[in-house]
Every structure is written in C-alpha cells, then in structure tokens.
Design a protein around this motif. Structure first.
Motif, PDB file in Angstrom:
ATOM      1  N   LYS A 313       0.868  -1.176   0.000  1.00 53.94           N
ATOM      2  CA  LYS A 313       0.000   0.000   0.000  1.00 53.94           C
ATOM      3  C   LYS A 313       0.906   1.228   0.000  1.00 53.94           C
ATOM      4  CE  LYS A 313      -3.622  -2.185   2.772  1.00 53.94           C
ATOM      5  NZ  LYS A 313      -3.284  -2.977   3.945  1.00 53.94           N
ATOM      6  N   PRO A 314       0.414   2.362  -0.517  1.00 55.45           N
ATOM      7  CA  PRO A 314       1.259   3.560  -0.562  1.00 55.45           C
ATOM      8  C   PRO A 314       1.850   3.909   0.801  1.00 55.45           C
ATOM      9  CG  PRO A 314      -0.769   3.932  -1.770  1.00 55.45           C
ATOM     10  CD  PRO A 314      -0.896   2.580  -1.135  1.00 55.45           C
ATOM     11  N   ARG A 319       7.077   3.889   4.588  1.00 52.84           N
ATOM     12  CA  ARG A 319       7.887   3.637   5.791  1.00 52.84           C
ATOM     13  C   ARG A 319       8.742   2.381   5.681  1.00 52.84           C
ATOM     14  NH1 ARG A 319       4.932   0.379   9.591  1.00 52.84           N
ATOM     15  NH2 ARG A 319       3.141  -0.417   8.500  1.00 52.84           N
ATOM     16  N   LEU A 320       8.707   1.763   4.499  1.00 49.05           N
ATOM     17  CA  LEU A 320       9.369   0.476   4.320  1.00 49.05           C
ATOM     18  C   LEU A 320      10.871   0.511   4.607  1.00 49.05           C
ATOM     19  CD1 LEU A 320       8.707  -2.382   3.398  1.00 49.05           C
ATOM     20  CD2 LEU A 320       9.306  -1.714   1.080  1.00 49.05           C
ATOM     21  N   PHE A 321      11.505   1.642   4.312  1.00 50.44           N
ATOM     22  CA  PHE A 321      12.956   1.699   4.458  1.00 50.44           C
ATOM     23  C   PHE A 321      13.391   2.063   5.879  1.00 50.44           C
ATOM     24  CE2 PHE A 321      12.368   2.034  -0.077  1.00 50.44           C
ATOM     25  CZ  PHE A 321      13.403   1.253  -0.577  1.00 50.44           C
ATOM     26  N   ASN A 322      12.435   2.259   6.778  1.00 53.16           N
ATOM     27  CA  ASN A 322      12.802   2.567   8.159  1.00 53.16           C
ATOM     28  C   ASN A 322      13.234   1.296   8.894  1.00 53.16           C
ATOM     29  OD1 ASN A 322      12.111   5.154   7.618  1.00 53.16           O
ATOM     30  ND2 ASN A 322      10.124   5.047   8.639  1.00 53.16           N
ATOM     31  N   GLU A 323      13.975   1.513   9.984  1.00 56.53           N
ATOM     32  CA  GLU A 323      14.463   0.357  10.737  1.00 56.53           C
ATOM     33  C   GLU A 323      13.315  -0.391  11.419  1.00 56.53           C
ATOM     34  OE1 GLU A 323      17.414   1.805  13.440  1.00 56.53           O
ATOM     35  OE2 GLU A 323      18.494   2.724  11.781  1.00 56.53           O
ATOM     36  N   PHE A 324      13.443  -1.691  11.460  1.00 55.95           N
ATOM     37  CA  PHE A 324      12.514  -2.583  12.160  1.00 55.95           C
ATOM     38  C   PHE A 324      11.094  -2.485  11.625  1.00 55.95           C
ATOM     39  CE2 PHE A 324      15.803  -2.031  15.479  1.00 55.95           C
ATOM     40  CZ  PHE A 324      16.206  -3.341  15.528  1.00 55.95           C
ATOM     41  N   VAL A 325      10.954  -2.026  10.385  1.00 57.20           N
ATOM     42  CA  VAL A 325       9.618  -1.992   9.811  1.00 57.20           C
ATOM     43  C   VAL A 325       9.397  -3.282   9.058  1.00 57.20           C
ATOM     44  CG1 VAL A 325       8.157  -0.943   8.055  1.00 57.20           C
ATOM     45  CG2 VAL A 325       9.436   0.494   9.631  1.00 57.20           C
ATOM     46  N   ARG A 326       8.381  -4.020   9.462  1.00 60.70           N
ATOM     47  CA  ARG A 326       7.987  -5.187   8.700  1.00 60.70           C
ATOM     48  C   ARG A 326       6.511  -5.043   8.416  1.00 60.70           C
ATOM     49  NH1 ARG A 326       8.572 -10.517  10.098  1.00 60.70           N
ATOM     50  NH2 ARG A 326       8.564 -10.690   7.854  1.00 60.70           N
ATOM     51  N   GLY A 337      11.831 -12.190   8.961  1.00 64.45           N
ATOM     52  CA  GLY A 337      12.755 -11.149   8.550  1.00 64.45           C
ATOM     53  C   GLY A 337      13.078 -10.269   9.735  1.00 64.45           C
ATOM     54  N   SER A 338      14.172  -9.550   9.630  1.00 63.31           N
ATOM     55  CA  SER A 338      14.603  -8.744  10.762  1.00 63.31           C
ATOM     56  C   SER A 338      14.037  -7.340  10.695  1.00 63.31           C
ATOM     57  CB  SER A 338      16.130  -8.665  10.790  1.00 63.31           C
ATOM     58  OG  SER A 338      16.599  -8.010   9.628  1.00 63.31           O
ATOM     59  N   GLY A 339      13.545  -6.934   9.517  1.00 64.01           N
ATOM     60  CA  GLY A 339      13.088  -5.556   9.374  1.00 64.01           C
ATOM     61  C   GLY A 339      14.235  -4.568   9.243  1.00 64.01           C
ATOM     62  N   LEU A 340      15.422  -5.088   8.960  1.00 63.18           N
ATOM     63  CA  LEU A 340      16.580  -4.195   8.868  1.00 63.18           C
ATOM     64  C   LEU A 340      17.192  -4.158   7.474  1.00 63.18           C
ATOM     65  CD1 LEU A 340      18.385  -5.113  12.199  1.00 63.18           C
ATOM     66  CD2 LEU A 340      17.162  -3.022  11.672  1.00 63.18           C
ATOM     67  N   GLY A 341      16.852  -5.154   6.635  1.00 64.37           N
ATOM     68  CA  GLY A 341      17.510  -5.288   5.338  1.00 64.37           C
ATOM     69  C   GLY A 341      17.408  -4.043   4.477  1.00 64.37           C
ATOM     70  N   LEU A 342      16.195  -3.539   4.283  1.00 64.75           N
ATOM     71  CA  LEU A 342      16.025  -2.405   3.382  1.00 64.75           C
ATOM     72  C   LEU A 342      16.604  -1.124   3.956  1.00 64.75           C
ATOM     73  CD1 LEU A 342      12.481  -3.096   1.921  1.00 64.75           C
ATOM     74  CD2 LEU A 342      14.688  -3.251   0.750  1.00 64.75           C
ATOM     75  N   SER A 343      16.558  -1.013   5.260  1.00 58.53           N
ATOM     76  CA  SER A 343      17.167   0.143   5.901  1.00 58.53           C
ATOM     77  C   SER A 343      18.670   0.155   5.623  1.00 58.53           C
ATOM     78  CB  SER A 343      16.872   0.068   7.393  1.00 58.53           C
ATOM     79  OG  SER A 343      17.636   0.978   8.099  1.00 58.53           O
ATOM     80  N   SER A 360       5.366   0.337  -6.216  1.00 58.68           N
ATOM     81  CA  SER A 360       4.629  -0.871  -5.942  1.00 58.68           C
ATOM     82  C   SER A 360       3.150  -0.705  -6.212  1.00 58.68           C
ATOM     83  CB  SER A 360       4.836  -1.274  -4.485  1.00 58.68           C
ATOM     84  OG  SER A 360       4.217  -2.512  -4.262  1.00 58.68           O
ATOM     85  N   LYS A 361       2.544  -1.835  -6.569  1.00 63.25           N
ATOM     86  CA  LYS A 361       1.107  -1.835  -6.735  1.00 63.25           C
ATOM     87  C   LYS A 361       0.587  -2.986  -5.892  1.00 63.25           C
ATOM     88  CE  LYS A 361      -2.270  -1.411 -10.317  1.00 63.25           C
ATOM     89  NZ  LYS A 361      -2.689  -2.387 -11.303  1.00 63.25           N
TER      90      LYS A 361
END
Lengths: 378, 127
Positions: A313-314, A319-326, A337-343, A360-361
């Motif tokens: 979703k938009p 917030r996807l690139f923030n830390e610990f965001v899954r 997942g750790s929620g850290l990869g993209l950060s 993304s869609k």
C-alpha cells in the motif's frame, strides 16, 4: 563548561572587483566570531579569486572552503553557474551572494542552488561582519550537530557490537542442545524442535543484520573500492536464492546485456543484491517471477529488482525503508525477517551518493531501484 | 467441548498454545490479526480468548479487547504481552481501557497458561 576551541574557517572571496575583494579580505583577517553555545572561537583565512573559473580550478586542485562570498555578476561564468557546478561536484560551501541588483528570480534561483544569504552592494563593513557572523553560527552549529550525530552512531555501534557478541553465545548453546535432543524424539516433537531451531536462526540473522547496519552507519566498516561487475555479482546473488525460489516455482531472471562495472566495495554490493533478491523471493507468490536488472549508468550503476508478489500500500511504501519496519498482514505472516535489510540497503545507497526507492502496486508486485555513484577512497 | 480462541500474529505462539491446550482436551481455533479474530469470534463462539497485545500495531490487541466488549461479549480474555518489559511500559487490566480478565507476561509456562484458563473458566461457570 565547554572548553573554547579555536577554529579557522577558510573563506573564498569570488569577485572581479579586486579592490572590493581586498577590502573584504582585510576586514575578515581582523574579524573574530565567538559561538558561545558550542564554545568555538572562529577566525578567518581568505583566498581571493577574480573569476569563477579560477575558484573552480582551485577546488579541482583540492582546495577546500567552508564559506564563500560570491559575486553573482562575474565576467565568464556567473555566480549561479558556479553554484550549479559546485553542486554537481557535490561540493557544499556555505555561500553569501554579493550582488548589486538581486531580482527576486535570481534570489530564488540562488537559494535553490544552496545559497545561504545575500549581501547587497555597496555594503558597509558592519553589514559584511553581520552576514559573516550569521553564516558562521549556521556553519558551526551544523558541524556541532553532525559531530554529535556521529558520536551517537559510534556509541550505538559499540553498544550493539558488544550486545551481539553476548547474544551469540547463548544462541549457540541453545542451538547445540536442541540438536542433540532432536535425535531421539518422535516426529511431532522433532517438529517443535525444528521450529525452535528456525526461530533461533531468525535471531542470528537479526543480530548479523543489526551489526551490518550499525557498522555501515557508524563508518566502522572498512571500505575497499575496486571495479565491480554488477552482472557477475547479481549472478552469484541469484544462485544463493535459486533453491529457495525453485522450491516455490519462482523463476529469477537476470537482465543485463553487458557487464555493468562500477567502482564499489564488493561486500556492500553483495549486501544490496542479497537483501533485494531475498525479499523478492520471500514476498513473491508461488510460481511468481523475479527480474533483476543491472546497468552501468553515467559514473555509477543502477540495480532494479522486480517481483510479482503481494505488493505494498502507498503508506507501507513510505515507511518500508525505516528500521525494524515489517509489513504484517495475512500474506507476510509466515515470512521471517529482521526488518533491517532495506534500511541497510538505503544506508549503503546514501554512502554512494545514490538512493533506494520502491514502486509498488498492491497485489501486483514491487520494483526496488537502487542507484549508486562510483565510490572513491575517502 | 470448551472452545478457546488464540489471536496472535506469530504462528509459533499459536501452535505452541494449541499443542498445550489440545492436550488438556480443549478445542482451539485461531486468528492472526484482530479483524480475523473478530470474525472467528462470531463464527466459532469460543468460551475464552487468548489475545496477543501487539500484532500489526503496538496496541491492536487492546483495541480488539475493547471491540469485543463493545459488542457485548463477556467471554474471559487472557492478554499475553511482551511489551511491558520490552518497552518499559506498565500496562495492566483496566475495565475501561484494557477490558481483559488476566494480563500475562510472555513467556508463559504451559502449566501457568493452563492454570489461568481453568481458573477463569470455572469462575465463569460458578457465576
């Protein structure tokens, strides 16, 4: 009480009127500014240039300036041209623009290019000193903020690296005992032990990701740049996830017509590719596709990883690139997942003067793009 | 058969709870999110609910408990949490804000969980 530290700011004076440059130089050489909040006592060392070309040549030869007094109207390159060029070279010098006739448009344009203040010609020594004092405060306080942020990152890194090592020991002990126990247990109990072992692995991965992230943001990671062929790096990253992908009927395609070379630290490229490809497989639907493209672009490269998975979703993308965001929902529930990869990916992209973004869609999939500029030894 | 609903976004927590409670002869139904939990609640009409405090949002377990009470359902709710320790918070049951019967810190031993369940169910029967 803060100790007072002396700091000399290097000032570039760029004006084709030599007498004016000389006068400014003389005023600055006797000028002294105290920034009491951070305990810094500032004096100035100026260099005069009669044209933008001369300034740029000096910068190209390695000269560094903290502050610049820049005449907007110069023979040859204009002040705005010079700001544009310095921006291109990623040189950020706090700039006071000197001009006799600032139109609103010029002012807006100069400010957009990073100009900090204006000084209208003719100006009195007092007006000059006031503008310098303002700029100095700005500069010193920014530096102090950066220094504190840096210190915070170091503290965080030190804390996390100690913590990580302390956590690894008990995890390994639990892991060892569970594996011994598992041997003589009936299948339903073996299943419970297997789940425990999988969760332990998740914990281990979290610790490694956390170490990677803090090592990168604290600058503790030694960086070694060499020519890296992203096509070859992508191939080996894809191999890592080939089994996991094929077990779920997911195909991974590599689109790269030619080698995509850039100056980079191979380990950092590996972290980017592994994270993006691993996510594209994990969050894909069974039988889906992953498309990895790498290309040499300008003085750098672009990596794109597209999946046909659950999409975002938009507000999730934001917030996807923030830390610990899954992103948690029915589709992602069983994915670890750790929620850290993209950060971490984004932090690395920033180290290369690049960016990590996602398009993304929801329901159709996501495309992650990482742009990187060639890295250079600091 | 007495039916227990477990609402937790961690599949391992659901499975572990299921193993423990089924061994005691309870029927277990489960849900991974608060909205899913509310619909299972209506379909399955459980006798007791075990609810995780934090699923998609840090407090959606608490909000779900309030929604359940607002619907006029008074089944016993055991709220499991690991947030108090992790976040340094002090959340406790509170008729208005956190309308649950028991607040239990994770990790909980199987014996303790079964004891809470039995205690709440028998108190309900007597009432």
């Amino acid at each position: 009480m803060i100790d007072t530290r002396a700091q000399i700011l290097k000032v570039a004076i760029v004006d084709d009127e030599e007498l004016l440059g000389l006068a400014v130089d003389r005023i600055l050489s006797k000028h002294r500014v105290q920034v009491p909040d951070v305990g810094v006592d500032v004096t100035y060392a100026s260099t005069r240039f009669v044209s933008g070309e001369a300034l740029l040549a000096s910068v190209a030869a390695g000269a560094e300036f903290d502050l610049m007094l820049l005449d907007l109207k110069l023979p040859g390159m204009s002040g705005l041209d010079i700001l544009t060029e310095l921006n291109k070279q990623n040189q950020h010098i706090l700039t006071i623009m000197i001009t006799a006739y600032a139109t609103f448009e010029t002012a807006v344009q100069a400010t957009k290019l990073g100009g900090y203040d204006f000084l209208a010609k003719p100006f009195t020594p007092e007006e000059l000193r006031y503008a310098i004092r303002r700029a100095t405060n700005q500069l010193i306080i920014n530096r102090e903020a950066r220094r504190l942020a840096e210190e915070k990152r170091q503290v965080r890194f030190n804390f996390i690296s100690v913590l990580s090592h302390e956590l690894k020991a008990p995890i390994n002990a639990i892991d060892g005992y569970l594996k011994i126990l598992r041997e003589d247990e009936p299948p339903d109990r073996q299943h419970m032990i297997d789940r425990s072992l999988i969760r332990l692995d998740g914990m281990r991965k979290l610790i490694f990701d956390l170490l990677d992230l803090t090592r990168i943001e604290s600058g503790q990671k030694e960086r070694h740049f060499r020519a890296v062929d992203l096509r070859a790096s992508a191939k080996s990253a894809i191999e890592l996830f080939a089994d996991e992908a094929s077990s779920r009927g997911i195909t991974i395609d590599l689109r790269a017509d030619e080698p995509a070379e850039m100056q980079a630290d191979p380990e950092e490229i590996e972290i980017i590719l592994n994270n993006l490809i691993s996510n594209a497989v994990k969050y894909n639907k069974d039988g889906g596709e992953v498309t990895v493209s790498v290309a040499h672009v300008g003085a750098g490269a672009r990596i794109t990883v597209a999946d046909t998975g659950v999409g975002l979703k938009p507000e999730e993308s934001a917030r996807l690139f923030n830390e610990f965001v899954r992103i948690k929902n029915d589709d992602t529930l069983k994915i670890m997942g750790s929620g850290l990869g993209l950060s971490t990916v984004r932090k690395i992209a920033h180290l290369y003067g690049g960016e990590a973004t996602v398009m993304s869609k929801e329901g159709a999939g996501s495309t992650f793009t990482v742009t990187l500029r060639d890295g250079h030894e600091a | 058969m007495t039916k227990i609903l477990i609402v937790d976004d961690d599949p391992d927590m659901v499975e572990a709870g299921r193993i423990v409670l089924e061994a005691k002869g309870y029927e277990v139904v489960s849900a991974a999110t608060a909205p899913q939990g509310l619909s299972v609640l209506e379909e399955a009409n459980p006798d007791l609910m075990i609810l995780d405090v934090m699923m998609e949002e840090p407090d959606d377990g608490i909000r779900m408990a309030r929604d359940v009470r607002r619907k006029g359902l008074d089944l016993p709710i055991i709220m499991l949490t690991s947030v108090n320790v992790a976040m340094g918070l002090q959340i406790d049951k509170d008729e208005e804000m956190v309308p649950v019967d028991e607040f239990v810190e994770k990790p909980v031993t199987p014996q303790a969980l079964v004891a809470k369940v039995e205690q709440l169910l028998s108190a309900r029967k007597e009432a």
